[in-house]
Motif scaffolding. Structure first.
Motif, short mmCIF file in Angstrom:
data_model
loop_
_atom_site.label_atom_id
_atom_site.label_comp_id
_atom_site.label_asym_id
_atom_site.label_seq_id
_atom_site.Cartn_x
_atom_site.Cartn_y
_atom_site.Cartn_z
N LYS A 1 0.83 -1.20 0.00
CA LYS A 1 0.00 0.00 0.00
C LYS A 1 0.86 1.25 0.00
N LEU A 2 1.98 1.19 0.73
CA LEU A 2 2.85 2.35 0.80
C LEU A 2 3.64 2.54 -0.49
N GLU A 3 4.06 1.39 -1.10
CA GLU A 3 4.94 1.46 -2.25
C GLU A 3 4.22 1.22 -3.57
N LYS A 4 2.91 1.19 -3.54
CA LYS A 4 2.17 0.84 -4.75
C LYS A 4 2.50 1.82 -5.86
N ARG A 5 2.90 1.28 -6.98
CA ARG A 5 3.26 2.14 -8.08
C ARG A 5 2.01 2.42 -8.92
N PRO A 6 1.86 3.64 -9.41
CA PRO A 6 0.74 3.92 -10.29
C PRO A 6 0.92 3.19 -11.61
N SER A 7 -0.17 2.94 -12.30
CA SER A 7 -0.05 2.22 -13.57
C SER A 7 0.67 3.06 -14.61
N LYS A 8 0.45 4.39 -14.58
CA LYS A 8 1.13 5.28 -15.52
C LYS A 8 1.59 6.53 -14.78
N VAL A 9 2.65 7.12 -15.30
CA VAL A 9 3.18 8.35 -14.72
C VAL A 9 3.51 9.32 -15.85
N ALA A 10 3.52 10.62 -15.53
CA ALA A 10 3.92 11.64 -16.48
C ALA A 10 5.43 11.67 -16.57
N VAL A 11 5.97 11.55 -17.78
CA VAL A 11 7.42 11.49 -17.97
C VAL A 11 7.82 12.43 -19.11
N ASP A 12 9.14 12.59 -19.26
CA ASP A 12 9.65 13.39 -20.37
C ASP A 12 9.30 12.75 -21.70
N ASN A 13 9.07 13.59 -22.71
CA ASN A 13 8.90 13.07 -24.06
C ASN A 13 10.22 12.49 -24.56
N THR A 14 10.12 11.55 -25.45
CA THR A 14 11.33 10.95 -26.02
C THR A 14 12.16 12.02 -26.71
N MET A 15 13.45 11.98 -26.48
CA MET A 15 14.32 13.01 -27.01
C MET A 15 14.28 13.05 -28.54
N ASP A 16 14.46 14.23 -29.10
CA ASP A 16 14.48 14.44 -30.54
C ASP A 16 15.92 14.74 -30.97
N PRO A 17 16.60 13.77 -31.57
CA PRO A 17 18.01 14.01 -31.92
C PRO A 17 18.20 15.05 -33.03
N TRP A 18 17.10 15.42 -33.74
CA TRP A 18 17.24 16.37 -34.85
C TRP A 18 16.87 17.79 -34.44
N SER A 19 16.40 17.95 -33.22
CA SER A 19 15.88 19.26 -32.83
C SER A 19 16.97 20.33 -32.85
N GLU A 20 16.67 21.44 -33.57
CA GLU A 20 17.53 22.64 -33.62
C GLU A 20 18.96 22.33 -34.06
N LYS A 21 19.11 21.39 -34.99
CA LYS A 21 20.44 21.10 -35.55
C LYS A 21 20.65 21.94 -36.81
N LYS A 22 21.01 23.21 -36.60
CA LYS A 22 21.18 24.14 -37.72
C LYS A 22 22.57 24.00 -38.32
N TRP A 23 22.61 24.25 -39.65
CA TRP A 23 23.89 24.19 -40.36
C TRP A 23 24.47 25.61 -40.43
N GLU A 24 25.44 25.87 -39.59
CA GLU A 24 26.10 27.17 -39.58
C GLU A 24 27.35 27.12 -40.45
N GLU A 25 27.97 28.28 -40.62
CA GLU A 25 29.17 28.35 -41.44
C GLU A 25 30.32 27.52 -40.86
N ASP A 26 30.33 27.41 -39.52
CA ASP A 26 31.45 26.69 -38.89
C ASP A 26 31.04 25.31 -38.37
#
Length: 1491
Positions: A662-687
């Motif tokens: 009862k004390l340690e009962k885990r909820p069936s679902k929890v709010a978590v971070d979204n899966t990381m986006d490896p392409w996010s904000e990968k801009k092509w700069e001059e350098d």
């Protein structure tokens, strides 16, 4: 008053103490109705408060956590235990109310609260709570002369006529008062009863009764024939001292029961007469004989073995009790006759408003007197009789005594009926003297004289009506002066407490005690041990109960007596002998010392303890020994078994397990971070530094490979080969890597943007932003000669122009038919001319156009609209048909087809590269200390099945689960050398629980690397160099994702499994450490070396019979004490050096799992996780291991002498014999040998050949045949399987952690051999319970119910499908009945389906993808037989890794068995069970024929 206190003192607890639960309930209801809305709690033993081992639980219940301090109503023992263990502090209580305060004397818990916790603080001048004591009868044995003056800090309030002796005043540190003001007015409302005395004759009449027959049966009992004595005499080694002590004390179970029956019968004969004793013996003996034939766990016989049952039943059967007790007239005692006269007289005088209460001395007397009054013709039509005997004593104890007739049901109803007038006469023990809300009576009768002044006053107080009578009955010879003494004492005390000038004198203060070096305060009876941090206190008074509670929390099982054993001896025997020899009188008194022995699951270092001092009584010597034993458990160096609250470290009690959940009962679902986006904000700069990674496509239909390079900001991690399915027959392969660094190269970035835009536009142009070329990933052809960049801005060229100008290459791009709204095609070949039929079709398609049948045409195939090429097409057309196109109406794309084809697969390729980037990020951050080499394995471990990728974590999770449990087991076993198996198991369960793993995943934000989303090519669109939230605003609106905690836990285990595959246990251990699963983790080699080193310090063992066992298992021990430990049952008590096998079994269980899972994981069949689970269950379950312990045997050499008749020649002959593994078990429980013989007999007669045949040749695993060996809830037969696992554990330690030795042992015992056969031959290992559930679900019939009940000689199980009964089966145990019922019901059900006797239904899905369900595989292999009635919801889905003949996929009963040999083997099972099944033999034959 209490209400005022609460309003002024809410910063403290207010504690209302009551002597019993009934009064507690009553006071709780009154306080709830009377007090303001405050936190009111009622605590009693029924709430299992003695098992609340966590301070958080107490703080929550008492309102301390929220500063909402409670008003608590409880029994004295509850508060005493809470103070003793330091969960409640005296300084946290503001007010203590002692209801029935006269109990606060001697060793009563009420007085111990004051003496052990209140007075020590008061003597030091520390703050103590206020005390309010309430009583109407302050004296039990005291007189006014015993009054003692002590200091008065607090006052005691009283209600009318409540007084105290000064002994109680001293104990409560308070002064007594009784009302003086308005006393005359108060007395006008008091109606004292008239005291009447009735004398009965003590002479016993000569009427015959069954008592004489009982006396004869008792006299003829020979204790040496008692099964318990015989078991002691046959045990090895022989314990002569115990046998002699038992013979002397005659304290066997059977002797104690018969002696109790005889004593009760004598009492009833004297008090109630011949009819009463005949009635008593008839009911008692009938009940005992009836229960002797039952195996109900609630039966009073449950803890007795069968030999004792039969023996006592034979004795009871000799007692002659008439079926008809006969007339009651003339067969009652003189005392009962006079009682009836009194009752009838009072009834006449009351005019029908009679309400009476009769107090009887013994509980059994309540039942007999009530029966007399209900039977006697003079009373049965007048008095409506009820009985009350109280609930303070253990109902378990009274059930186990054959001489008790107690029925605890309906007692509260009796009191309610008495209040309402439905009953007008109650017969009771002293339980209703005080506290219970009994209405005022006109008559109170004491059938025996009250034992003391307290009872005299309390019973009299029940006769509160006007003109009521208080009748005291006694036999001739009883002292009437006792009554006069009671009355005089009462008057003296009333006079004493009417004196308002009386005050208490201050008590002489004593110096504060200082603890000695062991933390012990004081000596003698006041010796105690205090833990300063919690305030927990151990005293000699509490030590015995603490020790019993500790032993009660040890792992329970059948054939185990876990109670501490006390032995006492006279310490000054020489002085006594000298005194007796010299005749010097009796100046020297015996002094006793005691020792206590704890069960053999406790380390030898602390298993024995002796009293520190010598005592004048054995009782105090035992308390001293218990104190020393408990102190040793607490002070065990580095590994105490008792915590700071003086509680067992980890509870194994089911109630505590539930509380923890009862004390340690885990909820069936929890709010978590979204899966990381490896392409996010990968801009092509001059350098920007660019990395190029080749992507190579090989398609069988294309011939040569196509290569492009993907340009990224980082080196692309390893990506597993990607299979692409253009069609189900044209399957290509994509390889990625390795990467190379291009440095800062603006030119190639600029070129890459153009080529990427052109490449993606040819397939996904409608989903792209026109002219926008800012992609986070870029593609360029590996071969610069294939560059199409310069042409991408030109006006599209018609196909005919390209043909005429010869600008088209053999590998032209995608063709668009502009006359059909740009439908796209792939060219097959050019053609000159068309057939008449083709020309006609062209004219039909291109209406209104002139078409030259001899012109140039192109043969093409329409481009597929599919976008998900990572999975085979489910509904692929049989063939691709070509179409004739007119070149003049078509345009061609500038990107060659071989690259366009690659572009079609790019969404899936980018998805896989993206997954690898996610895994690489996890490897680079959280799991960097692990040093993963294989990113693809990590990708698999991070991919949930909901993502529908080609691989998911489930196989790795299955492997990682076993690795984690094994490493946890080894680390705990070595870290805690003194922990018994109960602590180890409970701690392991906490360590590997999904709730713990999910919490570790949440704490480390693992969710952002877990891949759960499904790849859908139809919705795919190219990414741009803006954040994912900007590009896909709908994701931002949804907020953080919800993820199943089961998935979080599974991924942790999958990563452990992946690490194990890469680097074995060392790398798996690194993953465990990375997630902070904190115990003191050490490498496996270090732990095994430590365990081996500890084993080397065990005493040497020289037992010849161990050689036979070593030969049997094929391993010779260096440290034979380990082998001895592995075969020592917890009942073994003959030495103090060896432990029971439970710790070895704890390790062996994890080892066996690891060996089996390893074999299954690397099986060539590439089994699914479900298949691996089922196969594992088939060879690690208890009944299969029990079967092995019965089957595995060794030949033990023996020799004999043979001599022929009339010959002097002597011949030595070989008399070797087989000794099975189970026969090597060391035990000392009289019932184990009997159980072993039964199992061995069943094995030889029914199981050996049928089980072995099924294991060697059958197509179905023999669950049903093995079920008779399955242990039930109480653990019967569990020792047969435990010893196998214990030996495995012992071999592992002795070999220094050599897994090859363990595998060799598993092979030799037959575990791996059977497993290989099951896997290789695709044997169906699905349990019948699961099979039936799947079959019912697959045929749309909903649910299966198993209804089990206890029947004479065993258990029955009825199978219900949608409330329709299929059949019932009877067997010796619950699990056996259930298994056999499921197998038989499956055949019946499939026959009914075949004959369409079941209506079509709708199958119910058992569980969803993300549901919080611990059982992934359809049933839990240890819990499926636990409930009386339950349901099974089966999904019935197929699994490629499971046996192919699963019942969930059957359409007819015939599909179940396609092998005649299998059915012949089954035939005997069905026939053997036919007599126990509600099914006709003819119907059974029909079922078998259908199969």
């Amino acid at each position: 008053m209490l209400g005022c206190w609460i309003l002024d003192g809410m910063n403290w607890l207010s504690w209302f103490l009551v002597p019993n639960v009934s009064l507690g309930n009553q006071q709780y209801e009154v306080l709830k109705a009377s007090l303001p809305p405050v936190n009111i709690q009622f605590l009693s033993g029924g709430d299992k408060v003695d098992k609340w081992s966590d301070q958080e639980i107490w703080d929550e219940i008492l309102g301390i956590k929220d500063n909402d301090h409670a008003v608590v109503v409880s029994t004295h023992q509850v508060l005493l235990d809470a103070l003793t263990h330091g969960f409640v502090r005296m300084q946290g209580i503001g007010l203590i109310v002692f209801d029935e305060a006269h109990h606060c004397v001697g060793q009563h818990p009420a007085n111990r609260i004051m003496q052990e916790f209140y007075h020590p603080r008061a003597r030091k001048g520390l703050e103590v709570p206020a005390v309010l004591g309430l009583t109407a009868s302050p004296v039990v044995k005291s007189t006014p002369d015993q009054l003692r003056h002590v200091s008065s800090k607090l006052w005691v309030g009283v209600l009318a006529n409540w007084i105290h002796t000064r002994v109680i005043e001293a104990n409560l540190n308070a002064i007594s008062r009784t009302p003086v003001r308005n006393r005359e007015e108060l007395l006008r409302h008091v109606h004292p009863p008239i005291l009447k005395r009735i004398r009965g004759s003590a002479a016993i009449d000569n009427a015959p009764s069954a008592l004489e027959s009982l006396q004869l049966a008792w006299a003829t009992m020979d204790i040496r024939r008692d099964p318990y004595i015989r078991a002691l005499q046959s045990s090895e080694p022989l314990d002569l001292e115990r046998i002699e002590m038992t013979l002397t004390k005659r304290n066997t179970y059977c002797q104690v029961q018969m002696r109790g029956l005889l004593n009760k019968a004598f009492h009833i004969r004297k008090e109630f007469g011949a009819w009463g004793v005949d009635c008593y013996l008839k009911h008692a003996i009938q009940k005992a004989i009836k229960f002797a034939d039952e195996e109900d766990p609630e039966s009073m016989w449950m803890e007795w073995n069968n030999e004792e049952k039969r023996y006592l039943k034979s004795i009871l059967s000799k007692i002659t009790v008439p079926r008809d007790i006969g007339p009651i007239e003339g067969r009652l005692s003189d005392k009962v006759e006079k009682l009836i006269e009194v009752l009838l007289g009072e009834y006449r005088d009351d005019g029908g408003k009679f309400a009476g209460l009769i107090f009887v001395e013994q509980r059994v007397g309540v039942s007999i007197l009530a029966e007399i009054l209900k039977t006697d013709p003079r009373t049965k039509g007048i008095f409506r009789v009820g009985t009350v005997v109280g609930v303070s004593e253990s109902s378990g104890r009274t059930r186990k005594a054959i001489y008790e007739l107690v029925n605890l049901k309906g007692q509260y109803e009796t009191i309610e009926d008495f209040r309402s007038g439905k009953k007008n006469l109650v017969v009771s023990t002293s339980v209703v003297e005080e506290g219970m809300d009994i209405p005022a009576c006109r008559l109170v009768v004491c059938f025996s004289l009250p034992p003391n002044l307290k009872s005299f006053i309390q019973r009299r107080g029940r006769a509160r009506m006007a003109k009521s009578n208080y009748v005291l009955m006694f036999n001739e010879g009883d002292s009437q002066g006792k009554i006069d003494k009671f009355k005089q004492l009462e008057m003296d005390m009333i006079e004493e407490y009417l004196d308002e000038t009386r005050k208490l004198k201050a008590e002489i203060e004593t110096e504060a005690e200082e603890p000695d070096e062991d933390g012990i305060l004081s000596k003698g009876r006041n010796r105690r041990f205090l833990i300063e941090s919690t305030g927990a206190l151990l005293t000699l008074d509490s030590a015995v109960s603490h020790l019993h509670h500790f032993c009660n929390c040890l792992p329970q099982g059948e054939y185990m007596d876990l109670r501490p054993i006390f032995h006492t001896r006279i310490a000054n025997q020489e002085q006594l002998d000298t005194q007796e020899a010299t005749g010097a009188g009796s100046s020297v008194r015996p002094l006793y010392r005691a020792e206590v022995l704890l069960p053999n699951c406790i380390a030898p270092e602390v298993r024995r303890a002796e009293s520190r001092e010598a005592w004048v009584t054995e009782r105090w010597a035992k308390r001293d020994a218990a104190f020393e034993a408990y102190l040793a458990l607490r002070q065990l160096q580095g590994d105490p078994l008792i915590d700071d609250h003086l509680m067992p470290l980890l509870q194994t009690d089911p109630d505590i397990a539930d509380a923890t959940k009862k004390l340690e009962k885990r909820p069936s679902k929890v709010a978590v971070d979204n899966t990381m986006d490896p392409w996010s904000e990968k801009k092509w700069e001059e350098d920007t530094v660019a990395f190029a990674t080749p992507i190579t496509l090989n398609m069988p239909s294309s011939g040569c490979p196509v290569v492009v390079e993907i340009l990224t900001h980082f080196a692309c991690p390893d990506v597993a080969k990607i299979m692409v399915y253009r069609t189900n027959s044209d399957i290509g392969e994509v390889t990625v890597g390795p990467s190379r660094c291009l440095g800062v190269n603006p030119r190639i970035i600029k070129r890459g943007k153009k080529t990427t835009y052109a490449l993606l536009s040819c397939i996904f142009g409608s989903r792209m932003k026109p002219g926008v070329k800012d992609f986070p990933y870029l593609f360029v052809p590996k071969n610069e000669a294939d560059d199409w960049v310069e042409k991408d801005d030109e006006v599209p060229v018609t196909l005919l122009e390209a043909y005429r100008t010869q600008e088209v290459s053999p590998d032209i791009g995608i063709i668009k038919d502009n006359s059909q709204n740009g439908v796209r095609y792939v060219i097959q070949r050019w053609r000159n001319g068309a057939t008449p039929e083709e020309h006609e079709n062209l004219m039909e398609r291109y209406k209104g156009r002139e078409i030259d049948p001899n012109g140039v045409f192109i043969e093409a195939i329409r481009l597929s609209g599919r976008r998900d090429f990572l999975h085979p097409e489910s509904n692929e057309p049989s063939s691709e048909s070509s179409t004739l196109l007119i070149p003049a109406l078509c345009t061609v794309d500038v990107v060659p087809w071989k690259y366009s084809q690659l572009a079609m697969y790019l969404p899936g390729i980018i998805r896989r590269i993206e997954m690898s980037f996610i895994a690489a990020d996890l490897e680079r951050t959280l799991l960097h200390p692990v040093g993963f080499n294989s990113i693809p394995k990590m990708v698999t471990a991070l991919s949930a099945s909901s993502a529908r990728e080609s691989t998911d974590y489930q196989r790795l999770e299955f492997l990682g689960d076993s690795v984690l449990k094994f490493l946890t087991s080894v680390n705990l076993l070595d870290e805690h050398p003194f922990w018994h198996e109960g602590y180890l198991t409970r701690k392991k369960e906490q360590m590997v629980a999904n709730s713990r793993l999910a919490r570790a995943a949440i704490d480390n934000r693992l969710a952002k690397w877990i891949i759960t989303d499904i790849f859908t090519g139809a919705k795919w669109r190219p990414r741009y160099v803006i954040s994912e939230e900007e590009e896909f605003p709908e994701k931002k609106r949804k907020g953080p994702k919800q993820l199943s905690t089961k998935i979080l836990a599974d991924v942790v285990e999958a990563l452990i499994g992946a690490a194990y595959l890469e680097g074995g246990y060392p790398k798996a251990l690194k993953v465990i450490r990375a997630f902070g699963l904190n115990i003191n983790w050490k490498p496996l080699e270090e732990r095994t070396a430590s365990l081996l080193n500890r084993a080397s310090r065990y005493p040497e063992v020289h037992l010849l019979h161990l050689k036979g066992l070593e030969s049997l298992i094929g391993y010779h021990f260096t440290h034979k004490a380990l082998l001895l430990e592995a075969i020592t049952h917890p009942s073994w008590e003959s030495d103090m050096t060896s432990l029971s096998y439970q710790r070895m079994e704890f390790l062996g269980d994890a080892l066996l799992d690891m060996v089996v899972v390893n074999h299954l994981f690397f099986s060539p069949r590439n089994l699914s996780h479900i298949g691996m689970h089922l196969y594992k269950s088939s060879v690690v379950n208890g009944n299969f291991l029990a079967y092995l312990s019965l089957r595995c045997a060794v030949d033990v050499k023996g020799y004999g002498i043979s001599q022929r008749a009339q010959s002097t020649e002597v011949e030595i002959v070989n008399k070797s014999r087989k000794v099975e593994l189970w026969k090597f078990i060391r035990h000392q429980h009289q019932q184990i040998q009997h159980a072993q013989k039964i199992c061995s007999k069943r094995y030889e007669e029914d199981l050996r050949d049928s089980v072995q045949t099924a294991l060697d040749y059958g197509k179905d695993y023999p669950w049903t045949e093995l079920s008779p060996l399955e242990s039930d809830k109480s653990g019967r037969n569990k020792f047969l399987s435990d010893v196998v696992e214990a030996i495995i554990g012992a071999v592992f330690i002795d070999s220094g952690g050599d897994f090859e030795m363990v595998k060799s042992l598993a092979e030799r015992l037959g575990i791996l051999r059977v497993l290989k056969r099951l896997v290789t031959d695709h044997v169906d290992v699905t349990h019948p319970v699961k099979k039936l559930g799947e079959a019912v679900a697959a045929n749309g019939q909903g649910t299966v119910h198993y209804v089990q009940s206890v029947e004479a000689g065993g258990y029955s199980c009825t199978v219900m499908v949608n409330e329709e009964k299929l059949l019932s089966v009877r067997a010796a145990s619950r699990s056996e009945a259930r298994t056999k019922a499921a197998e038989l019901a499956l055949s019946v059900f499939m026959e009914k389906v075949k004959n369409e006797k079941f209506p079509a239904g709708t199958a119910r899905r058992r569980r969803g993808e993300d549901e919080d369900d611990e059982s992934e595989y359809g049933y839990e292999d240890e819990d499926y037989a636990e409930e009386e009635e339950d349901e099974y919801y089966m999904q019935g889905s197929s699994d490629p890794g499971m046996p192919t003949n699963g019942v969930g996929h059957l359409n007819t009963a015939k599909d179940m068995h396609d092998d005649a040999g299998t059915m012949i083997g089954r035939r005997k099972v069905f026939e053997d069970e036919a007599s126990h099944v509600d099914l006709k033999i003819g119907d059974l034959d029909t079922v078998l024929d259908g199969c």
